[in-house]
Design an enzyme around this catalytic site. Structure first.
Site, PDB file in Angstrom:
ATOM      1  N   SER A 289      36.526  38.902  36.981  1.00  0.00           N
ATOM      2  CA  SER A 289      35.288  38.932  36.467  1.00  0.00           C
ATOM      3  C   SER A 289      34.097  40.141  37.205  1.00  0.00           C
ATOM      4  O   SER A 289      34.827  41.358  37.515  1.00  0.00           O
ATOM      5  CB  SER A 289      34.944  37.677  37.715  1.00  0.00           C
ATOM      6  OG  SER A 289      33.070  38.110  37.823  1.00  0.00           O
TER       7      SER A 289
ATOM      8  N   TYR B  34      34.196  35.473  46.803  1.00  0.00           N
ATOM      9  CA  TYR B  34      34.567  36.065  44.757  1.00  0.00           C
ATOM     10  C   TYR B  34      34.388  37.266  44.634  1.00  0.00           C
ATOM     11  O   TYR B  34      35.753  37.824  44.402  1.00  0.00           O
ATOM     12  CB  TYR B  34      32.996  35.203  44.674  1.00  0.00           C
ATOM     13  CG  TYR B  34      33.760  34.500  43.230  1.00  0.00           C
ATOM     14  CD1 TYR B  34      34.492  34.338  42.670  1.00  0.00           C
ATOM     15  CD2 TYR B  34      32.495  35.337  41.822  1.00  0.00           C
ATOM     16  CE1 TYR B  34      34.228  33.898  40.809  1.00  0.00           C
ATOM     17  CE2 TYR B  34      33.614  35.683  40.560  1.00  0.00           C
ATOM     18  CZ  TYR B  34      34.057  34.854  40.231  1.00  0.00           C
ATOM     19  OH  TYR B  34      34.632  34.269  39.001  1.00  0.00           O
TER      20      TYR B  34
END
Length: 188
Positions: free
Chosen positions: A76, A90
């Site tokens: 990401s 995350y």
């Protein structure tokens, strides 16, 4: 384990594994330190990082034996640019994906195995619903779309085996991170 059974089934049918794409991504809705629970942390780590590791671990023996293979790990933008919006679980897991991919290349290149980290910015997928304030339909229309990610994966898969693209960043042209629009509301 489940991933080992999947590898066994693939090998029984196709006799080899040439490519593995790992694309797991969840996040906690309550994601910042002041509201993140240890259970939510564990869920994100188990899916985003442990699941990826177990899949890679399962295919490496086959790829070593056949002297080649490609592993594409979807990380990401948050793996390089952590933010309050994405939260510590995350951020940490997607940074971990980068480290695992680098480790694959470091340890397995002599076997002809190559790995790529794919780092998407905002992609219009259902994970956006877990944000404290989900983006509007209009905002999602300007984001990277799932089919764009498919084309990026296809590009990586079509590169000759002598070539390793270690990282590929794919972001929307209107990158809301650059213009300061993507922020997280305070948890309290």
């Amino acid at each position: 384990m489940l991933w080992d059974l999947a590898v066994d089934k693939i090998l029984a049918k196709h006799k080899r594994i040439d490519i593995l794409i790992t694309s797991a991504g969840i996040n906690a809705t309550k994601r910042n330190f002041d509201v993140l629970t240890t259970d939510a942390w564990d869920d994100v780590v188990n899916i985003n990082l442990n699941g990826l590791f177990y899949c890679v671990h399962s295919v490496l023996p086959t790829m070593r034996a056949q002297k080649g293979g490609l592993i594409i790990n979807v990380s990401s933008w948050a793996g390089l640019h952590p933010s309050k919006l994405t939260g510590p679980a995350y951020n940490a897991t997607k940074r971990g994906v980068l480290a695992l991919t680098e480790s694959i290349n470091t340890e397995e290149c002599a076997y002809g195995i190559r790995a790529s980290s794919l780092l998407p910015g905002e992609v219009a997928t259902p994970i956006l619903e877990k944000r404290p304030v989900p983006p509007t339909t209009e905002q999602r229309a300007r984001m990277v779309q799932p089919e764009d990610m498919g084309k990026a994966i296809l590009f990586l898969a079509q590169m000759p085996s002598r070539t390793c693209i270690n990282q590929m960043i794919v972001s929307p042209t209107l990158n809301r991170h650059f213009i300061g629009v993507v922020t997280a509301p305070l948890s309290k």
